[in-house]
Design an enzyme around this catalytic site. Structure first.
Site, mmCIF file in Angstrom:
data_model
loop_
_atom_site.group_PDB
_atom_site.id
_atom_site.type_symbol
_atom_site.label_atom_id
_atom_site.label_comp_id
_atom_site.label_asym_id
_atom_site.label_seq_id
_atom_site.Cartn_x
_atom_site.Cartn_y
_atom_site.Cartn_z
ATOM 1 N N GLU A 1 0.864 -1.186 0.000
ATOM 2 C CA GLU A 1 0.000 0.000 0.000
ATOM 3 C C GLU A 1 0.893 1.226 0.000
ATOM 4 O OE1 GLU A 1 -2.275 -0.113 3.634
ATOM 5 O OE2 GLU A 1 -2.516 -2.274 3.468
ATOM 6 N N LYS B 1 2.401 4.476 1.681
ATOM 7 C CA LYS B 1 2.603 4.962 3.043
ATOM 8 C C LYS B 1 2.236 6.432 3.057
ATOM 9 C CE LYS B 1 5.824 5.551 6.826
ATOM 10 N NZ LYS B 1 4.868 6.536 7.318
ATOM 11 N N ARG C 1 -2.608 8.075 17.073
ATOM 12 C CA ARG C 1 -1.648 7.115 17.588
ATOM 13 C C ARG C 1 -0.982 7.593 18.875
ATOM 14 N NH1 ARG C 1 3.327 5.518 17.523
ATOM 15 N NH2 ARG C 1 4.501 6.643 15.963
ATOM 16 N N LYS D 1 7.602 -0.592 6.702
ATOM 17 C CA LYS D 1 7.459 0.639 5.917
ATOM 18 C C LYS D 1 8.743 0.830 5.136
ATOM 19 C CE LYS D 1 8.444 3.289 10.102
ATOM 20 N NZ LYS D 1 7.906 4.202 11.103
#
Lengths: 344, 578
Positions: free
Chosen positions: B234, B236, B256, B436
């Site tokens: 996907e 980032k 977060r 990532k």
């Protein structure tokens, strides 16, 4: 003026000598044997008698050393010179210079609280006092060394319970010997890194007593993992040499450890604020005790010290020198020939 | 207070994680619950905001210690921590307090805020005098609202979980939720696992680990990651990671940072209405217009607004890019594989978009008319459904993925996420399933021109640097950077700065332009605020170029040339920002 600051160091023209010059001169009076004060290459040195062996080790076998006991004096071109204990390391001296009734005292590095490894500091009356100011901020106020040593010994015992070797970092000349003298030798074996072991015999010959020191032979080391205390220079951190001691708890003994940030930056477990330099209250007390009207601050936090003194009625100036005081890299062998070794 | 101070010192005196957890466990077991509750509040970042203004604190400390403000500032510069500086400055008078932590809080810390200045000062000075040095440090940290010590919330949660004998995930959940620092609530936090653990609380976020491999020759991503088909790729996104929770008819949004940000995003609350009961989405909040993200700065401008008016919503449009589904119909589905969660997520979003479309046609028309004055883009985005599906990048090979990654910057994203299709949704940052893979940064060589002392563990050391590049024979500042060097290198640079200062301007030293560093950064933006006319995003030091002289450093033209590839061209910047 009796003394002037020159590009070679503090100079007395009447007596034709320099104090702690950082470039070679004909006649150097040296306060103590740390490398930023005792430098190679001068033709003639005047140093303290009790520090002779250490000065010799620092300045080389060829150096032309003249020694003087504390409080003894000599005359040079009519200028009276004498040395007085500075309490910093073995043989460290304040230099008293007297000419035609005017008295100047140059402190070199000094510490007020007396310890077993060197003669105790005594304030000398003078008109002008040239003082270090390594820790010249009011946040630097040392706890009594008795308390700090109690903490160090307790840390050692606690590490033994957790089966960790205690590794205590300190500079090779002065700090190591002071640490050693403050350890309780019956807690466990004590090892010294080669770089900090050099000056031990000189101290012993000068009458300083230490607990027994073990030799780092492989068989000794393995047997004492988790029990021993190791004293090493700060540069030994993260080196293979340390690995043979197994799991370690690390600590650093230095005045800079007063601030948590300096310890955390080095990723040490503990920091013990044990310094061989004068703290802020000691600095102010000493200045008062000398009775001096004029103060020259040489190295460290010179700017705040000078401003504070001026605001409180003294005639004070900051003098640019090349001394480093207890720099965070002290003992990690500073280059001998730095052009501009200044800390302002 | 004694016990808490001891905890503080013990945590401060070890760098070992396990030891920290053990010390915490010990404290939570032995401390009276009323104290432990406050300790937990402070350790988990719930310090009451600053109770005394900085101005007053400095003035009163100055009178109490007899040191003038300028000298305190010198001290502050060396310590880098106000609370610690004040603790060190006082003469050691107090023998310590007998008050417990909860008493200190309820009798001193909380009342002090409400007091008039005179009484406030009295109570403060009285407390300073009573406390010993370590206690004073803890107290100062509490009154300055900066209670941070070297222990992460994760460790605190782990210790509490061990004490309560529940899973860390459950404890993380409980600690995130609503509780007051009271003995009663603290006991509740420690109770065995039960049904009530899951009402309106977010799940702990699953975090990705960075892929830092600079692929050397012969090495390939395939060696590390195996079959490309095992992975879901996907974009980032460069936004705020958040969970959108719709339970019991209410929508809440947690960032977060474990912060409720519900009030900042009314359009998301509105969109939440179209989700079915018991749904939790994980995704990213982005500044968004049309079909692409805007730069992060746009989102920051939105976050800067206290009140989110309709106008703000139009001027700073946002979207929630959902990439995971953690709860469906009230059931926790985190243990399901990503593949299954993804399918369910797609269904959930599709359904809600349908509901949105069928239930809001009239409203839409009105909005459209009233917005006739605004540009097309504005109208378009404000009536679109702002819950979006973060697309899956379909790739058949690692080579294809690498080529997609290389155009990430043009897409206005930070890079690529790689998630193992078979993986469940974890807690924290366990390595292996979520990765990532950021875009390779831009790099330039720049010259160190100014230095400033750092804070905290870097206090007393020159660690904050400003770098310049050449512009018509002069070095102009283009970036500030603090990170990237080893401690050893920092010490060397510090040494250099001390010996090569040309001028001092307050805390800033202008140094001899001699040291060259390779700087890495994510993007170059035009800026009217900076003298150089450009600003770089996320600059950091890649390495010290001992091999380069200042003359070999880059020029401002080199930097400007990189502005063309800025991420997410902001229409907003071009039309509204002057």
């Amino acid at each position: 003026m009796l003394l002037q600051n020159t590009e070679r160091g503090l100079f007395c023209s009447a007596g034709d000598f320099y104090i702690d010059p950082w470039k070679p001169v004909d006649f150097a009076v040296v306060t103590h044997a740390h490398s930023d004060h005792a430098r190679w290459g001068s033709k003639h040195y005047l140093v303290s008698k009790i520090g002779e062996e250490i000065f010799r080790a620092r300045l080389g076998p060829q150096a032309n050393l003249q020694t003087l006991s504390f409080s003894e004096s000599i005359a040079r071109n009519g200028v009276k010179l004498s040395l007085h204990p500075a309490g910093h390391i073995l043989g460290s001296a304040q230099i008293r210079v007297e000419f035609q009734g005017e008295v100047w005292v140059v402190s070199g590095d000094y510490k007020i609280e007396s310890d077993n490894t060197c003669d105790a500091f005594e304030p000398i009356r003078c008109h002008t006092f040239v003082t270090e100011s390594t820790f010249g901020l009011p946040i630097y106020k040392w706890s009594p060394q008795k308390e700090i040593f109690a903490e160090i010994n307790e840390w050692w015992r606690d590490n033994q319970q957790k089966e960790r070797t205690s590794v205590l970092f300190g500079y090779s000349l002065g700090k190591t010997q002071r640490l050693l003298a403050g350890l309780e030798g019956d807690i466990g074996p004590i090892f010294l890194h080669g770089a900090v072991a050099n000056f031990i015999p000189a101290y012993q010959r000068a009458g300083v007593r230490f607990p027994a020191i073990s030799v780092t032979k492989p068989e000794n080391v393995r047997a004492t993992r988790g029990k021993a205390m190791v004293i090493a220079p700060p540069s030994a951190d993260n080196t293979p040499w340390l690995r043979k001691f197994g799991e370690c708890s690390t600590a650093f003994a230095s005045g800079w450890m007063q601030v948590r940030g300096t310890r955390r930056r080095r990723a040490l477990d503990r920091g013990f604020a044990l310094s061989d330099h004068v703290d802020w209250p000691g600095l102010m007390d000493t200045i008062k005790a000398t009775g001096a009207e004029k103060i020259w601050a040489t190295h460290g936090y010179t700017a705040p010290v000078v401003r504070w003194l001026r605001e409180n009625g003294w005639d004070a100036d900051a003098i640019k020198t090349e001394y480093e005081g207890e720099s965070e890299t002290e003992g990690e062998d500073l280059p001998e020939t730095t052009e501009q070794n200044r800390e302002d | 207070m004694q016990r808490f101070t001891k905890l503080f010192c013990e945590l401060d005196q070890t760098t070992r994680t396990n030891e920290k957890v053990a010390v915490l466990e010990n404290y939570f077991r032995e401390a009276p619950p009323a104290d432990a509750a406050w300790a937990l509040a402070f350790l988990s970042g719930r310090t009451p905001p600053r109770v005394i203004s900085t101005r007053n604190l400095w003035d009163w400390a100055s009178v109490e210690t007899g040191f003038p403000a300028w000298l305190m500032e010198e001290c502050y510069e060396s310590v880098g921590d106000l609370a610690e500086m004040l603790a060190l400055l006082f003469q050691d008078s107090g023998g310590g307090t007998l008050l417990t932590l909860s008493q200190i809080v309820s009798e001193r810390l909380l009342p002090i805020r409400e007091l008039a200045d005179i009484s406030k000062r009295q109570l403060l000075v009285q407390t300073w005098r009573e406390l010993n040095r370590p206690e004073r440090l803890v107290w100062n940290k509490l009154i300055t609202g900066e209670f941070r010590i070297g222990v992460s919330k994760t460790l605190v949660v782990r210790a509490l979980a061990n004490v309560a004998k529940v899973e860390p995930a459950i404890m993380a959940h409980r600690v995130l939720g609503k509780w007051q620092p009271t003995a009663e609530d603290f006991k509740q936090l420690l109770k065995p696992e039960g049904q009530s653990d899951f009402t309106a609380r977010p799940y702990p976020f699953f975090l990705a680990s960075p892929i830092e491999i600079k692929l050397k020759s012969g090495e390939s991503i395939a060696d590390e990651f195996g079959d490309v088909n095992d992975w879901q790729a996907e974009w980032k996104w460069d936004g705020i990671r958040a969970q959108l929770i719709h339970r019991a008819g209410e929508t809440s949004i947690w960032s977060r940072g474990e912060e409720m940000v519900t009030d900042s995003f009314p359009e998301l609350v509105n969109a939440g209405k179209f989700l079915s009961e018991g749904t939790v989405l994980d995704g990213e909040i982005l500044a968004w217009r049309g079909d692409r993200p805007l730069i992060f700065g746009e989102l920051q401008r939105r976050l800067g607004r206290k009140k989110v008016s309709d106008r703000t919503q139009r001027d700073f449009p946002i979207a929630f890019l959902a990439y995971d589904l953690l709860e469906k119909d009230g059931s926790d589905i985190r243990a399901e594989s990503l593949e299954i969660r993804r399918t369910l997520l797609e269904n959930v979003l599709e359904e809600s978009a349908h509901r949105f479309a069928s239930e809001t046609p009239s409203e839409q028309t009105i909005t459209q008319q009233s917005l006739a004055l605004f540009t097309d883009e504005t109208t378009e985005s404000s009536n679109a459904f702002c819950l979006r599906l973060s697309p899956v990048l379909s790739v058949a090979s690692w080579e294809e993925l690498e080529s997609i990654r290389s155009r990430a910057r043009d897409e206005g994203v930070e890079g690529i996420m790689l998630k193992r299709r078979a993986s469940s949704y974890g807690v924290g940052r366990p390595r292996g399933d979520w990765w990532k893979w950021k875009i390779n940064p831009h790099v330039i060589d720049a010259v160190l021109i100014y230095a400033q002392r750092g804070h905290g563990r870097r206090a007393n050391l020159y660690t904050d640097y400003t770098f310049g590049v050449w512009d018509k024979g002069e070095l102009v500042p283009v970036a500030k950077a603090y990170s990237g060097l080893t401690d050893e290198e920092i010490r060397k640079v510090d040494h250099f700065v001390r010996k090569n200062s040309l001028e001092k301007h307050g805390p800033v030293r202008i140094v001899k332009p001699e040291l060259v560093f390779e700087l890495a950064f994510e993007a170059v933006l035009e800026s009217t605020r900076h003298k150089s006319g450009i600003a770089v995003r996320f600059p950091r030091m890649n390495r010290w170029r001992h091999d380069k002289t200042p003359a070999e450093a880059d020029t401002i033209e080199n930097l400007r040339a990189l502005t063309s590839s800025r991420p997410g061209l902001s229409i907003h910047e071009l039309t509204h920002d002057t």
